[in-house]
Design a protein around this motif. Structure first.
Motif, PDB file in Angstrom:
ATOM      1  N   UNK A   1       0.816  -1.207   0.000  1.00  0.00           N
ATOM      2  CA  UNK A   1       0.000   0.000   0.000  1.00  0.00           C
ATOM      3  C   UNK A   1       0.853   1.262   0.000  1.00  0.00           C
ATOM      4  N   UNK A   2       1.881   1.283   0.845  1.00  0.00           N
ATOM      5  CA  UNK A   2       2.689   2.492   1.001  1.00  0.00           C
ATOM      6  C   UNK A   2       3.456   2.837  -0.262  1.00  0.00           C
ATOM      7  N   UNK A   3       3.948   1.807  -0.948  1.00  0.00           N
ATOM      8  CA  UNK A   3       4.818   2.052  -2.094  1.00  0.00           C
ATOM      9  C   UNK A   3       4.115   1.852  -3.439  1.00  0.00           C
ATOM     10  N   UNK A   4       2.793   1.655  -3.364  1.00  0.00           N
ATOM     11  CA  UNK A   4       1.983   1.535  -4.575  1.00  0.00           C
ATOM     12  C   UNK A   4       2.540   0.455  -5.498  1.00  0.00           C
ATOM     13  N   UNK A   5       2.802  -0.713  -4.930  1.00  0.00           N
ATOM     14  CA  UNK A   5       3.349  -1.809  -5.712  1.00  0.00           C
ATOM     15  C   UNK A   5       2.266  -2.467  -6.556  1.00  0.00           C
ATOM     16  N   UNK A   6       2.671  -3.093  -7.620  1.00  0.00           N
ATOM     17  CA  UNK A   6       1.776  -3.954  -8.387  1.00  0.00           C
ATOM     18  C   UNK A   6       1.775  -5.342  -7.758  1.00  0.00           C
ATOM     19  N   UNK A   7       0.847  -6.189  -8.210  1.00  0.00           N
ATOM     20  CA  UNK A   7       0.835  -7.568  -7.722  1.00  0.00           C
ATOM     21  C   UNK A   7       2.178  -8.239  -8.003  1.00  0.00           C
ATOM     22  N   UNK A   8       2.716  -8.054  -9.189  1.00  0.00           N
ATOM     23  CA  UNK A   8       3.982  -8.699  -9.556  1.00  0.00           C
ATOM     24  C   UNK A   8       5.125  -8.200  -8.674  1.00  0.00           C
ATOM     25  N   UNK A   9       5.146  -6.907  -8.395  1.00  0.00           N
ATOM     26  CA  UNK A   9       6.210  -6.360  -7.551  1.00  0.00           C
ATOM     27  C   UNK A   9       6.100  -6.882  -6.125  1.00  0.00           C
ATOM     28  N   UNK A  10       4.875  -6.981  -5.613  1.00  0.00           N
ATOM     29  CA  UNK A  10       4.687  -7.538  -4.274  1.00  0.00           C
ATOM     30  C   UNK A  10       5.160  -8.982  -4.214  1.00  0.00           C
ATOM     31  N   UNK A  11       4.809  -9.775  -5.219  1.00  0.00           N
ATOM     32  CA  UNK A  11       5.218 -11.175  -5.227  1.00  0.00           C
ATOM     33  C   UNK A  11       6.733 -11.307  -5.319  1.00  0.00           C
ATOM     34  N   UNK A  12       7.365 -10.405  -6.038  1.00  0.00           N
ATOM     35  CA  UNK A  12       8.825 -10.434  -6.124  1.00  0.00           C
ATOM     36  C   UNK A  12       9.441 -10.183  -4.752  1.00  0.00           C
ATOM     37  N   UNK A  13       8.898  -9.211  -4.026  1.00  0.00           N
ATOM     38  CA  UNK A  13       9.383  -8.934  -2.674  1.00  0.00           C
ATOM     39  C   UNK A  13       9.119 -10.132  -1.765  1.00  0.00           C
ATOM     40  N   UNK A  14       7.908 -10.676  -1.837  1.00  0.00           N
ATOM     41  CA  UNK A  14       7.531 -11.785  -0.956  1.00  0.00           C
ATOM     42  C   UNK A  14       8.385 -13.020  -1.199  1.00  0.00           C
ATOM     43  N   UNK A  15       8.693 -13.320  -2.458  1.00  0.00           N
ATOM     44  CA  UNK A  15       9.498 -14.495  -2.778  1.00  0.00           C
ATOM     45  C   UNK A  15      10.955 -14.319  -2.348  1.00  0.00           C
ATOM     46  N   UNK A  16      11.410 -13.068  -2.303  1.00  0.00           N
ATOM     47  CA  UNK A  16      12.811 -12.809  -1.979  1.00  0.00           C
ATOM     48  C   UNK A  16      13.042 -12.546  -0.496  1.00  0.00           C
ATOM     49  N   UNK A  17      11.960 -12.400   0.274  1.00  0.00           N
ATOM     50  CA  UNK A  17      12.083 -11.925   1.653  1.00  0.00           C
ATOM     51  C   UNK A  17      11.397 -12.854   2.633  1.00  0.00           C
ATOM     52  N   UNK A  18      12.088 -13.198   3.684  1.00  0.00           N
ATOM     53  CA  UNK A  18      11.460 -13.776   4.866  1.00  0.00           C
ATOM     54  C   UNK A  18      11.416 -12.671   5.907  1.00  0.00           C
ATOM     55  N   UNK A  19      10.231 -12.195   6.235  1.00  0.00           N
ATOM     56  CA  UNK A  19      10.117 -11.102   7.196  1.00  0.00           C
ATOM     57  C   UNK A  19      10.499 -11.636   8.575  1.00  0.00           C
ATOM     58  N   UNK A  20      11.543 -11.076   9.146  1.00  0.00           N
ATOM     59  CA  UNK A  20      12.105 -11.590  10.400  1.00  0.00           C
ATOM     60  C   UNK A  20      11.223 -11.233  11.590  1.00  0.00           C
ATOM     61  N   UNK A  21      11.197 -12.110  12.561  1.00  0.00           N
ATOM     62  CA  UNK A  21      10.510 -11.808  13.807  1.00  0.00           C
ATOM     63  C   UNK A  21      11.113 -10.567  14.449  1.00  0.00           C
ATOM     64  N   UNK A  22      10.250  -9.648  14.857  1.00  0.00           N
ATOM     65  CA  UNK A  22      10.633  -8.375  15.492  1.00  0.00           C
ATOM     66  C   UNK A  22      11.486  -7.487  14.593  1.00  0.00           C
TER      67      UNK A  22
END
Length: 242
Positions: free
Chosen positions: A180-201
């Motif tokens: 939402x903040x960076x106005x990503x597209x679905x493809x851009x979000x999926x690229x971030x999600x596939x490349x990132x494990x959001x760390x605890x804390x």
């Protein structure tokens, strides 16, 4: 457009469910044996230490840089994280169910292997539709979660104009707030999600510059390794007001 001065998101600390789920995935099991319902899963000992490190990070911020309010998922692991991080800070804490984790429906407590083995039709449907739009029976898609996040952020803009708000949520919260903040597209979000494990804390944040929010931190964990040290900012990235 009216907007916040600063928006931050903290993923909850490591939970007992995180530990059990990781062991099930790496062990090749089909089911994840978590005794509590999802809303009642507590922090592990490591998770409590991580939450306290977030508290040290907050305490190290200048007074005019500290959040004015913290909005927290009602799930136990998230409330425990916020309570430990905010202890003694004087920051108001508000619980809001719209920050709860994504509901998985029939996929709940199944590993990736378990979904393929026990629910092959759902496995194929998810692969065809993609993570963004796939809604498991009895659960939510990422698009569904976005509906409640949009409503929450709209209220926060109205109630805390020029304010500083810190959210305590879940992995999906971090990724979708970034969407939402960076106005990503679905493809851009999926690229971030596939490349990132959001760390605890981990800490992610956006600061207003020139009438818009710009990315400041994403998945930052410096504070977990040097307790009390403010995280180093990443290069600013243009972002949409939220």
């Amino acid at each position: 457009m009216e907007q916040l001065q600063w928006l931050g998101v903290v993923r909850h600390g490591q939970s007992t469910g995180n530990v059990i789920a990781e062991e099930a995935e790496t062990g090749g099991l089909e089911a994840i044996e978590i005794p509590e319902r999802d809303a009642d899963v507590p922090l592990s000992g490591t998770g409590r230490e991580q939450a306290e490190a977030v508290g040290a990070w907050l305490a190290g911020l200048p007074g005019d840089e500290r959040p004015g309010v913290a909005v927290v998922s009602p799930y136990l692991r998230t409330r425990q994280t916020a309570e430990l991080a905010l202890a003694g800070s004087g920051i108001d804490m508000v619980v809001d169910e719209r920050l709860r984790d994504r509901e998985l429906g029939v996929l709940d407590l199944l590993t990736a292997r378990g979904v393929r083995a026990r629910l092959p039709e759902e496995f194929a449907r998810r692969a065809r539709l993609g993570k963004f739009y796939y809604r498991p029976p009895g659960g939510e898609s990422w698009a569904d979660v976005l509906l409640r996040l949009r409503a929450l952020l709209r209220e926060l803009r109205a109630d805390h104009l020029d304010g500083r708000v810190l959210l305590f949520g879940h992995e999906a919260t971090v990724l979708l707030v970034r969407y939402l903040a960076e106005r990503l597209s679905e493809a851009e979000l999926m690229e971030v999600a596939h490349a990132t494990t959001v760390a605890n804390c981990s800490i992610s944040s956006w600061r207003r510059h020139g009438g818009a929010l710009r990315a400041e931190l994403f998945n930052e964990v410096v504070h977990l390794h040097r307790e009390g040290a403010p995280a180093t900012r990443q290069e600013d990235v243009d972002a949409e007001p939220v």
